[in-house]
Scaffold this motif. Structure first.
Motif, PDB file in Angstrom:
ATOM      1  N   SER A  23      13.980  -5.650  -6.630  1.00  0.00           N
ATOM      2  CA  SER A  23      14.936  -5.455  -5.543  1.00  0.00           C
ATOM      3  C   SER A  23      15.438  -4.012  -5.511  1.00  0.00           C
ATOM      4  O   SER A  23      15.478  -3.374  -4.449  1.00  0.00           O
ATOM      5  N   GLU A  24      15.808  -3.494  -6.671  1.00  0.00           N
ATOM      6  CA  GLU A  24      16.332  -2.126  -6.762  1.00  0.00           C
ATOM      7  C   GLU A  24      15.273  -1.104  -6.349  1.00  0.00           C
ATOM      8  O   GLU A  24      15.534  -0.201  -5.543  1.00  0.00           O
ATOM      9  N   ARG A  25      14.085  -1.261  -6.872  1.00  0.00           N
ATOM     10  CA  ARG A  25      13.061  -0.244  -6.633  1.00  0.00           C
ATOM     11  C   ARG A  25      12.422  -0.371  -5.254  1.00  0.00           C
ATOM     12  O   ARG A  25      12.020   0.636  -4.665  1.00  0.00           O
ATOM     13  N   ARG A  26      12.338  -1.580  -4.744  1.00  0.00           N
ATOM     14  CA  ARG A  26      11.850  -1.737  -3.360  1.00  0.00           C
ATOM     15  C   ARG A  26      12.829  -1.108  -2.385  1.00  0.00           C
ATOM     16  O   ARG A  26      12.423  -0.484  -1.388  1.00  0.00           O
ATOM     17  N   ALA A  27      14.122  -1.279  -2.640  1.00  0.00           N
ATOM     18  CA  ALA A  27      15.134  -0.727  -1.735  1.00  0.00           C
ATOM     19  C   ALA A  27      15.046   0.800  -1.692  1.00  0.00           C
ATOM     20  O   ALA A  27      15.112   1.416  -0.621  1.00  0.00           O
ATOM     21  N   ALA A  37      -1.903  -1.987  -4.531  1.00  0.00           N
ATOM     22  CA  ALA A  37      -2.932  -1.337  -3.709  1.00  0.00           C
ATOM     23  C   ALA A  37      -2.296  -0.642  -2.510  1.00  0.00           C
ATOM     24  O   ALA A  37      -2.692   0.472  -2.131  1.00  0.00           O
ATOM     25  N   ALA A  38      -1.295  -1.290  -1.889  1.00  0.00           N
ATOM     26  CA  ALA A  38      -0.602  -0.683  -0.754  1.00  0.00           C
ATOM     27  C   ALA A  38       0.161   0.567  -1.192  1.00  0.00           C
ATOM     28  O   ALA A  38       0.143   1.599  -0.505  1.00  0.00           O
ATOM     29  N   LEU A  39       0.823   0.483  -2.338  1.00  0.00           N
ATOM     30  CA  LEU A  39       1.543   1.646  -2.850  1.00  0.00           C
ATOM     31  C   LEU A  39       0.577   2.790  -3.155  1.00  0.00           C
ATOM     32  O   LEU A  39       0.896   3.965  -2.922  1.00  0.00           O
ATOM     33  N   ARG A  40      -0.591   2.449  -3.655  1.00  0.00           N
ATOM     34  CA  ARG A  40      -1.590   3.479  -3.963  1.00  0.00           C
ATOM     35  C   ARG A  40      -2.037   4.189  -2.691  1.00  0.00           C
ATOM     36  O   ARG A  40      -2.248   5.414  -2.694  1.00  0.00           O
ATOM     37  N   ALA A  93       2.201  -0.291   4.235  1.00  0.00           N
ATOM     38  CA  ALA A  93       2.968   0.441   3.231  1.00  0.00           C
ATOM     39  C   ALA A  93       3.487  -0.464   2.115  1.00  0.00           C
ATOM     40  O   ALA A  93       4.141   0.003   1.197  1.00  0.00           O
ATOM     41  N   GLY A  94       3.200  -1.769   2.195  1.00  0.00           N
ATOM     42  CA  GLY A  94       3.574  -2.679   1.121  1.00  0.00           C
ATOM     43  C   GLY A  94       4.992  -3.188   1.194  1.00  0.00           C
ATOM     44  O   GLY A  94       5.604  -3.462   0.156  1.00  0.00           O
ATOM     45  N   LEU A  95       5.527  -3.363   2.396  1.00  0.00           N
ATOM     46  CA  LEU A  95       6.923  -3.779   2.534  1.00  0.00           C
ATOM     47  C   LEU A  95       7.078  -5.221   3.011  1.00  0.00           C
ATOM     48  O   LEU A  95       8.160  -5.605   3.449  1.00  0.00           O
ATOM     49  N   THR A  96       6.032  -6.023   2.945  1.00  0.00           N
ATOM     50  CA  THR A  96       6.194  -7.445   3.245  1.00  0.00           C
ATOM     51  C   THR A  96       6.815  -8.137   2.037  1.00  0.00           C
ATOM     52  O   THR A  96       6.826  -7.620   0.925  1.00  0.00           O
ATOM     53  N   ASP A  97       7.353  -9.337   2.237  1.00  0.00           N
ATOM     54  CA  ASP A  97       8.090 -10.027   1.180  1.00  0.00           C
ATOM     55  C   ASP A  97       7.173 -10.480   0.048  1.00  0.00           C
ATOM     56  O   ASP A  97       6.012 -10.852   0.263  1.00  0.00           O
TER      57      ASP A  97
END
Length: 338
Positions: free
Chosen positions: A39-43, A92-95, A158-162
């Motif tokens: 939660s912290e790092r995704r935010a 993979a999305a973050l990469r 970008a890897g922001l799905t839940d």
């Protein structure tokens, strides 16, 4: 032992990344720690992604790339608790984001280093060749930036799905998750370091493995203890930085070599430009070789140091000391070298 990041009067400065040490009780349910960490790092990643999309300065792109690495470490920590393939897809999305930003960052680094080399070399032919290479790099950077912005404006890519948790996740403790992710990162680094080489590609792979180890120990700090975590970071970061410089110089030399080949194809009219580009190439290649020679002398000792403190950190995972107040993940805009 006074935990780093909570210094007493007269204490030494905390190690790089101390403000990013995770905060959880080692014996707490791993699921609780994973949820809080993600939660912290995704935010923060989401916030930096939006800022970079709105105003893609070099500084913001660098921060965003660092955020992808710290979130990647959180996914490696949480992977046993997430639905099948979930962590792998997120990483993979973050990469993709990191690599897209890396192409922009690469051009910026080339431009900065090229300017320093050109200033040291001097001469009209060098100046003309520098201008030609800068023009090409500016065009490449423009294309790379367009690709990056398209990615940043697509939340799914970008890897922001839940995230989804396993329906029946194994009841692992935070200690077990931390030890697992730290051992995985350390073993990968030592495997890469096991075959001595001065080839730039394997050294680049070793550098990337060092980055993963550095961010893994930030996550595992509540279990290793701040002192062991700090020792490991101090051992990894100088090696990581030097290998990064070597890689930058090698890639710049490759770019200049390609420039010389293109100018040669133009014909005699480009002879002055080619001569200037060759001087730039020789200067960058000489600096690369000088650093490789220095690494050949000291690299093995540096790797042995990492091996030693990594073993101590793993041992600390199994020998918990009295609990200390957990470090709180902060949300500071300024970051150290990463």
């Amino acid at each position: 032992m006074t935990p780093l990041g909570r210094t007493q009067p007269g204490d030494a400065s905390p190690p790089p990344g101390a403000k990013w040490f995770a905060a959880f009780a080692p014996e707490a349910p791993g699921l609780d720690a994973a949820r809080a960490l993600l939660s912290e790092r995704r935010a923060r990643y989401h916030r930096l992604l939006e800022q970079a999309a709105d105003d893609p300065t070099g500084k913001r792109i660098r921060k965003l790339r660092v955020a992808t690495r710290r979130l990647d470490a959180a996914y490696r920590f949480a992977s046993p608790l997430l639905a099948s393939g979930q962590a792998k897809r997120r990483r993979a999305a973050l990469r993709l984001v990191r690599q897209a930003g890396g192409r922009v960052r690469r051009c910026d680094l080339f431009l900065e280093r090229l300017s320093r080399i050109a200033e040291a070399e001097g001469g009209s032919s060098v100046g003309a060749a520098t201008s030609a290479v800068i023009g090409r790099l500016a065009a490449v950077r423009h294309e790379a930036m367009a690709e990056l912005l398209a990615l940043l404006r697509d939340p799914a890519r970008a890897g922001l799905t839940d995230d989804r948790e396993r329906s029946h996740a194994e009841p692992l403790t935070s200690r077990e998750l931390a030890r697992r992710s730290l051992r995985e990162a350390g073993d990968r680094f030592l495997a890469k370091a096991g075959a001595p080489t001065l080839e730039t590609e394997p050294l680049h792979d070793l550098r990337l493995a060092g980055k993963k180890l550095r961010y893994a120990v930030e996550v595992a700090a509540p279990v290793t203890g701040d002192e062991a975590a700090g020792d490991l970071i101090r051992a990894v970061v100088p090696l990581q930085n030097e290998l990064g410089t070597i890689n930058d110089l090698a890639e710049l030399a490759d770019e200049l070599s390609a420039t010389i080949a293109r100018l040669a194809a133009v014909g005699p009219g480009a002879a002055q430009l080619a001569a200037g580009a060759e001087r730039l190439f020789l200067a960058s290649a000489a600096e690369r070789d000088r650093r490789l020679t220095a690494y050949a002398r000291s690299g093995r000792d540096q790797i042995d140091s990492v091996r030693s403190v990594f073993a101590a950190a793993l041992k600390a995972c199994d020998q918990p000391e009295p609990a200390a107040p957990p470090l709180r993940l902060t949300d500071l805009d300024s970051l150290g070298t990463a």
